[in-house]
Write an enzyme that holds these catalytic residues in place. Structure first.
Site, PDB file in Angstrom:
ATOM      1  CB  CYS A 175     -12.177  12.306 -23.793  1.00  0.00           C
ATOM      2  SG  CYS A 175     -12.230  10.639 -24.502  1.00  0.00           S
ATOM      3  CG  ASP A 187     -10.767   7.789 -20.391  1.00  0.00           C
ATOM      4  OD1 ASP A 187     -10.805   7.573 -19.166  1.00  0.00           O
ATOM      5  OD2 ASP A 187     -10.022   7.173 -21.171  1.00  0.00           O
ATOM      6  NE  ARG A 206      -8.341   6.333 -18.212  1.00  0.00           N
ATOM      7  CZ  ARG A 206      -7.336   6.087 -19.058  1.00  0.00           C
ATOM      8  NH1 ARG A 206      -6.257   5.468 -18.596  1.00  0.00           N
ATOM      9  NH2 ARG A 206      -7.402   6.445 -20.323  1.00  0.00           N
ATOM     10  CG  HIS A 228      -7.860  11.830 -21.606  1.00  0.00           C
ATOM     11  ND1 HIS A 228      -7.489  10.525 -21.415  1.00  0.00           N
ATOM     12  CD2 HIS A 228      -8.904  11.804 -22.475  1.00  0.00           C
ATOM     13  CE1 HIS A 228      -8.285   9.735 -22.130  1.00  0.00           C
ATOM     14  NE2 HIS A 228      -9.150  10.488 -22.779  1.00  0.00           N
ATOM     15  CB  CYS A 252      -7.016   9.835 -25.724  1.00  0.00           C
ATOM     16  SG  CYS A 252      -8.651  10.015 -26.461  1.00  0.00           S
TER      17      CYS A 252
END
Length: 781
Positions: A585, A587, A589, A646, A649
């Protein structure tokens, strides 16, 4: 039953009358089953190790019983199983050859007293300072010695006490084979090899029976049914069992024998305890209530067990890796399993003598020979090769084989110290001029031994010139620090400039902010990075973001670039050759290099919102992911593809909220590729993926897990992936990263009812080789 419930709440009605709320010696079912499993492994191995040492066979049973009951009760590692160990075979055989059996028992008692003294001095942790290459080399040397000696019994002969003599006599032994002994040995080795590999559901059930027991029992039954005439186990009456006696001989020789026995018993037991701790931590399901090992108490327990075993005419005792591994993997939860296994050995020694005396000696020799071969671990050899410690490993192993255990260990330690001193003293210092800048590069550790060469290189820098001193080592002593600082002060006072770069924690590099301005540790430069801005003048958000980016780039150029420049230059020259495509993803993080412990050139990374893989040929599809997959598989030749989802999400949350319906903007159109994951959750076809040990926390996590499985199905539909899978050149993996727990889970099993399991450690290797723990929260996928 609640773990927090008070004792009186657990048993409101005492089963044995008033005032008694629990049994005095509770034994849980898991401990009972583990004790039986360990007993079935320990029984044939104890006899085989006694045979290999030349001791009375009953001595192996005595050591197994005492090690189980006494070391299990008093030791500091509750789940470690102690008893006669293959790592002590060479030492014990040499003692028996020199001093006789009763004197060897007396030396075992003295070694136990020495262990008690070391335990009282609380020096157990010091034994772990021995180089792993020395320990692995010692085990390998012992394993080779065992295998060569037992090979003579396997072939129907008898071994000599010397390894060289056994090698010299081997051609004659091969020319004079005993068919009955060889056939039983081959049958034993075949069963040992084949039993753990039985296929199917029936194989899974049968594999619960230890391979060692099956191999010896199979050879014993075959020899009895065929009526073969060959030497068998001979257990004399316990009335004639020999007890310990006082050793006689040169004092220095006896002291050396005691020290050798103490060293091998202690190091092996302490390393085994550390390995058992790792096994317990890696055990799936709720964490065991068994705490970490108390190594000093473990040393005391081993010493007490050796005193009693030697006094009763038993072999020396140490922690045994294979039995300990079986104990942990069988689900043992307390020291009761270890103690109960010792009680079962006592029962067998008293009641099963007629059965034990049917075992062919050739079968036991083949079993011990297999254990010796397993002690020469290829994993250990690869490890010492990677750390450039092959000379230490080889010197220790050859020393043990040719000279003896104690001499081999001392030789390995000496080689390890010599290599460490060589690495510490080997420092390369070069000077070169590039475009008017003088570069002084220091490779290696900077100690007082290198100060004269450092001074000569620094004095080649003219006054007023710009100099860059690159320090690539990891250690600098006080003399080198002062010499470098004095030169820097003098050079800048004369109008020059000096820049220090590299991993020098004691020297502040040029342009580095004072320590008071940023308290982030070096390994957490990315953590809470806004804390570095405290006290800075306020600035518009856009300007501050730009400054932060520039500051990060500057930090990379100053601190990280010198460390990776050589590797990046190689990649720029040779091109990228990643082994894995990592699809995850977008993302912020998810730091892929951090959670996979990878570096430049390791991963070919594709990131998008929701780690989605559009199926091929879909209307209004997106070809960017398909293009990346095709390039990775057909051009780069990656060997695996990992889809990583993760926790928390945002894309999955949006899917649940809006359902990825028709229309909408670009984000909504893109999320339509996640619609099959929604349908899979809604349909619940054959069970949804889950995390090992617990159910999904909420609907978002359930969809995140299902989405990984669904996107793997989409991947298989792409032509390049399907062709590579058919050729056996590609593997697909699913991964789930829980951000809040910093924990990675890998997918196992089929798509229906698949489980995401913790990335955990395991212990492998042979009887005496406590394996190595695998990576837990990191490591390459």
């Amino acid at each position: 039953m609640s773990a927090c419930a008070p004792p009186h709440a657990q048993h409101p009605h005492p089963p044995h009358g008033p005032g008694r709320t629990r049994r005095r010696f509770p034994v849980e079912g898991a401990d009972l089953s583990a004790a039986v499993a360990v007993f079935l492994i320990a029984l044939p191995l104890s006899l085989g190790i006694a045979l290999a040492t030349g001791a009375p066979l009953q001595a192996g049973l005595v050591a197994a019983a005492v090690g189980g009951v006494l070391a299990g009760r008093l030791g500091g590692c509750p789940l470690q199983v102690s008893g006669p160990a293959a790592g002590l075979t060479v030492v014990t055989a040499d003692l028996i050859h020199r001093y006789g059996w009763r004197a060897t028992c007396g030396i075992t008692v003295l070694a136990g007293l020495a262990q008690l003294g070391l335990g009282c001095l609380r020096v157990a942790r010091g034994a772990l300072a021995v180089s792993p290459a020395v320990v692995h080399g010692m085990l390998a040397g012992i394993g080779l010695t065992i295998a060569i000696a037992q090979l003579h019994i396997v072939l129907g002969g008898s071994p000599d006490s010397s390894v060289l003599a056994n090698l010299r006599d081997l051609p004659a032994q091969l020319a004079d084979l005993h068919p009955a002994a060889v056939s039983m040995s081959v049958l034993t080795l075949a069963l040992l090899r084949a039993w753990p590999r039985l296929p199917g559901r029936a194989g899974r059930l049968l594999r619960r029976v230890p391979a060692a027991l099956v191999a010896v029992a199979g050879a014993t039954a075959t020899a009895a049914l065929a009526g073969l005439a060959l030497p068998r186990v001979d257990l004399p009456s316990w009335r004639s069992h020999a007890l310990a006696g006082l050793p006689e001989g040169p004092v220095l020789g006896i002291v050396a024998a005691v020290l050798t026995t103490t060293l091998v018993c202690s190091v092996q037991s302490l390393l085994g305890a550390v390995a058992v701790d790792k096994l317990i931590a890696a055990r799936p399901g709720p964490q065991s209530r068994v705490g970490r090992s108390d190594l000093d108490r473990e040393l005391l327990g081993q010493g007490a067990a050796n005193i009693v075993s030697g006094a009763l005419g038993g072999l020396p005792i140490a922690g045994v890796a294979v039995r300990s591994t079986a104990n942990v993997n069988s689900g043992a939860v307390s020291r009761n399993s270890t103690m109960l296994h010792g009680v079962l050995v006592v029962v067998a020694a008293l009641l099963m003598v007629p059965v034990l005396e049917e075992i062919p000696l050739a079968s036991l020799a083949a079993l011990v020979m297999a254990v010796g071969i397993q002690m020469v671990s290829l994993h250990h050899i690869r490890t010492v090769t990677r750390h450039r410690e092959v000379p230490v490993y080889a010197a220790t192993a050859l020393g043990v084989v040719l000279l003896g255990v104690l001499q081999g260990v001392f030789l390995g330690v000496a080689v390890a110290v010599a290599i460490a001193l060589h690495r510490l003293a080997r420092t390369r210092i070069t000077h070169e001029q590039k475009k008017g800048v003088h570069h002084v590069h220091v490779r290696g550790q900077l100690t007082f031994l290198a100060v004269p060469r450092l001074s000569r290189a620094l004095h080649l820098v003219p006054q007023g010139a710009h100099a860059v001193v690159e320090l690539s080592g990891s250690f600098m002593d006080h003399a080198a620090y002062e010499s470098l600082q004095d030169w820097r002060s003098a050079h800048t006072a004369r109008g020059g400039t000096a820049e220090l770069t590299g991993r020098r924690g004691g020297i502040r590099t040029a342009e580095q902010a004072p320590a008071a301005e940023c308290r982030c540790r070096p390994w957490t430069a990315w953590r809470n990075h806004q804390s570095c801005l405290d006290g800075a003048p306020a600035a518009p958000a856009g300007q501050e973001a730009g400054r932060e980016l520039a500051r990060g780039i500057s930090s990379f150029q100053r601190n990280t670039a010198p460390l990776v420049r050589e590797e990046l230059a190689r990649l720029a020259r040779d091109g990228q050759r990643p082994a894995q495509l990592f699809l995850t993803c977008a993302d912020s993080r998810l730091v892929t290099s951090m959670i996979t412990a990878s570096g430049p050139g390791d991963l070919f990374v594709v990131r998008n919102v929701g780690n989605l893989v559009p199926p091929p040929g879909e209307e209004h599809g997106d070809d960017s992911v398909a293009a990346a997959v095709e390039y990775a598989v057909d051009v780069l030749g990656v060997r695996s593809i990992t889809v990583c989802g993760h926790s928390g999400c945002g894309a999955m949350q949006a899917l649940l909220a809006a359902g990825a319906g028709p229309g909408g903007g670009p984000l909504q159109r893109w999320l339509r590729h996640g619609r099959p994951s929604l349908e899979r959750v809604a349909g619940d076809r054959g069970g949804l993926p889950r995390l090992a040990g617990r159910a999904p926390a909420d609907a978002v996590e359930r969809l995140c897990l299902t989405n990984v499985v669904q996107q793997l199905a989409h991947l298989r539909a792409h032509g390049p992936v399907a062709r590579a899978l058919a050729r056996g050149e590609l593997e697909l993996h699913g991964m789930y990263f829980h951000v809040g727990e910093a924990q990675a889970y890998l997918l196992s099993g089929a798509a229906q009812g698949a489980v995401f399991e913790d990335v955990r450690a395991g212990v492998g290797g042979g009887e005496e080789a406590p394996g190595r723990a695998r990576t837990t929260n990191g490591g390459k996928v």
